[in-house]
Design an enzyme around this catalytic site. Structure first.
Site, PDB file in Angstrom:
ATOM      1  N   GLN A  46      27.155 -13.876 -10.870  1.00  0.00           N
ATOM      2  CA  GLN A  46      26.527 -14.423  -9.666  1.00  0.00           C
ATOM      3  C   GLN A  46      25.808 -15.711 -10.029  1.00  0.00           C
ATOM      4  O   GLN A  46      25.134 -15.779 -11.053  1.00  0.00           O
ATOM      5  CB  GLN A  46      25.531 -13.417  -9.080  1.00  0.00           C
ATOM      6  CG  GLN A  46      24.825 -13.896  -7.824  1.00  0.00           C
ATOM      7  CD  GLN A  46      23.923 -12.834  -7.218  1.00  0.00           C
ATOM      8  OE1 GLN A  46      24.205 -11.661  -7.274  1.00  0.00           O
ATOM      9  NE2 GLN A  46      22.822 -13.269  -6.644  1.00  0.00           N
ATOM     10  N   HIS A  61       9.554 -11.994 -11.643  1.00  0.00           N
ATOM     11  CA  HIS A  61      10.518 -11.057 -11.082  1.00  0.00           C
ATOM     12  C   HIS A  61      11.418 -10.471 -12.172  1.00  0.00           C
ATOM     13  O   HIS A  61      11.714 -11.134 -13.155  1.00  0.00           O
ATOM     14  CB  HIS A  61      11.437 -11.764 -10.081  1.00  0.00           C
ATOM     15  CG  HIS A  61      10.706 -12.496  -9.003  1.00  0.00           C
ATOM     16  ND1 HIS A  61      11.106 -13.720  -8.551  1.00  0.00           N
ATOM     17  CD2 HIS A  61       9.601 -12.179  -8.283  1.00  0.00           C
ATOM     18  CE1 HIS A  61      10.292 -14.137  -7.592  1.00  0.00           C
ATOM     19  NE2 HIS A  61       9.358 -13.219  -7.420  1.00  0.00           N
ATOM     20  N   LYS A  71      19.882 -14.146 -17.373  1.00  0.00           N
ATOM     21  CA  LYS A  71      19.972 -15.380 -16.585  1.00  0.00           C
ATOM     22  C   LYS A  71      20.107 -16.586 -17.502  1.00  0.00           C
ATOM     23  O   LYS A  71      19.456 -16.657 -18.533  1.00  0.00           O
ATOM     24  CB  LYS A  71      18.715 -15.562 -15.729  1.00  0.00           C
ATOM     25  CG  LYS A  71      18.483 -14.468 -14.724  1.00  0.00           C
ATOM     26  CD  LYS A  71      17.155 -14.652 -14.011  1.00  0.00           C
ATOM     27  CE  LYS A  71      16.909 -13.500 -13.049  1.00  0.00           C
ATOM     28  NZ  LYS A  71      15.578 -13.578 -12.454  1.00  0.00           N
ATOM     29  N   TYR A 130      20.603 -20.884 -11.416  1.00  0.00           N
ATOM     30  CA  TYR A 130      20.706 -19.827 -12.410  1.00  0.00           C
ATOM     31  C   TYR A 130      21.960 -19.004 -12.240  1.00  0.00           C
ATOM     32  O   TYR A 130      22.384 -18.693 -11.144  1.00  0.00           O
ATOM     33  CB  TYR A 130      19.473 -18.937 -12.479  1.00  0.00           C
ATOM     34  CG  TYR A 130      18.837 -18.486 -11.193  1.00  0.00           C
ATOM     35  CD1 TYR A 130      18.849 -17.152 -10.820  1.00  0.00           C
ATOM     36  CD2 TYR A 130      18.169 -19.384 -10.367  1.00  0.00           C
ATOM     37  CE1 TYR A 130      18.217 -16.723  -9.665  1.00  0.00           C
ATOM     38  CE2 TYR A 130      17.537 -18.963  -9.208  1.00  0.00           C
ATOM     39  CZ  TYR A 130      17.576 -17.628  -8.867  1.00  0.00           C
ATOM     40  OH  TYR A 130      16.950 -17.208  -7.716  1.00  0.00           O
ATOM     41  N   ASP A 166       4.894 -12.312  -3.896  1.00  0.00           N
ATOM     42  CA  ASP A 166       4.446 -12.672  -5.242  1.00  0.00           C
ATOM     43  C   ASP A 166       2.931 -12.557  -5.400  1.00  0.00           C
ATOM     44  O   ASP A 166       2.441 -12.252  -6.481  1.00  0.00           O
ATOM     45  CB  ASP A 166       4.914 -14.076  -5.611  1.00  0.00           C
ATOM     46  CG  ASP A 166       6.403 -14.123  -5.945  1.00  0.00           C
ATOM     47  OD1 ASP A 166       7.011 -13.059  -6.125  1.00  0.00           O
ATOM     48  OD2 ASP A 166       6.953 -15.237  -6.033  1.00  0.00           O
TER      49      ASP A 166
END
Length: 184
Positions: A46, A61, A71, A130, A166
């Site tokens: 992805q 996260h 990532k 990313y 957040d």
């Protein structure tokens, strides 16, 4: 391509070779054989992109197993302070914070293995890119409060712009107490 070890197992900064001439420039963002030759073997499935105004803080996260994500992060335009925290069970660097300035002029990248909390602060208006080793699974997503006093992260922005989510994440210690994550 230059691979720079960070002192945290598996977490590396990548400085690509940039080919420039009077027409512009070219570089390879990802090349599987070069990564594999340096012991980095992700299977990316992805790609994501986000835009953040200067002063935005996103994070911290992560996704829990079996949906953990590695990532490969970079910026297409702008500059960010990328921040990761090692949360891998049994890691000798568990809880260690690492900073890396990602800059569209340098075109550097950071490979973040599975098991790290990740976030960034936008030092300029920035487009963040990313590649991920797993798809997003909302039910597996957790976060750590951006201003956790034990982590004492310096995001280098005076008045950060944050999402409501957040702002309200638990601290790392609260996640450990609730056994959401474990050191061992």
């Amino acid at each position: 391509m230059n691979i720079i070890k960070t002192g945290i197992e598996g977490l590396v900064e990548i400085i690509p070779t940039i080919y420039k001439d009077d027409r512009g420039w070219f570089f390879e963002l990802f090349r599987e054989d070069h990564f594999r030759n340096h012991g980095i073997n992700p299977k990316f499935i992805q790609d994501n992109q986000s835009f953040s105004k200067k002063g935005v803080v996103r994070g911290l996260h992560l996704q829990l197993d079996p949906y953990a994500q590695g990532k490969l992060v970079s910026v297409i335009s702008g500059k960010v302070l990328d921040v990761v925290v090692d949360l891998r069970k049994g890691s000798s660097t568990f809880g260690k914070v690492h900073y890396c300035t990602l800059d569209s002029e340098r075109r550097n990248l950071l490979f973040v293995p599975e098991g790290f909390a990740h976030g960034f602060s936008a030092l300029e208006d920035s487009i963040f890119f990313y590649k991920c080793t797993n798809t997003h699974h909302p039910g597996a997503e957790i976060g750590i409060r951006w201003n956790d006093p034990d982590l004492a992260i310096d995001w280098t922005v005076k008045e950060p712009l944050l999402s409501a989510k957040d702002k309200n994440h638990p601290t790392l210690n609260e996640l450990l107490i609730k056994s959401v994550i474990s050191r061992n």
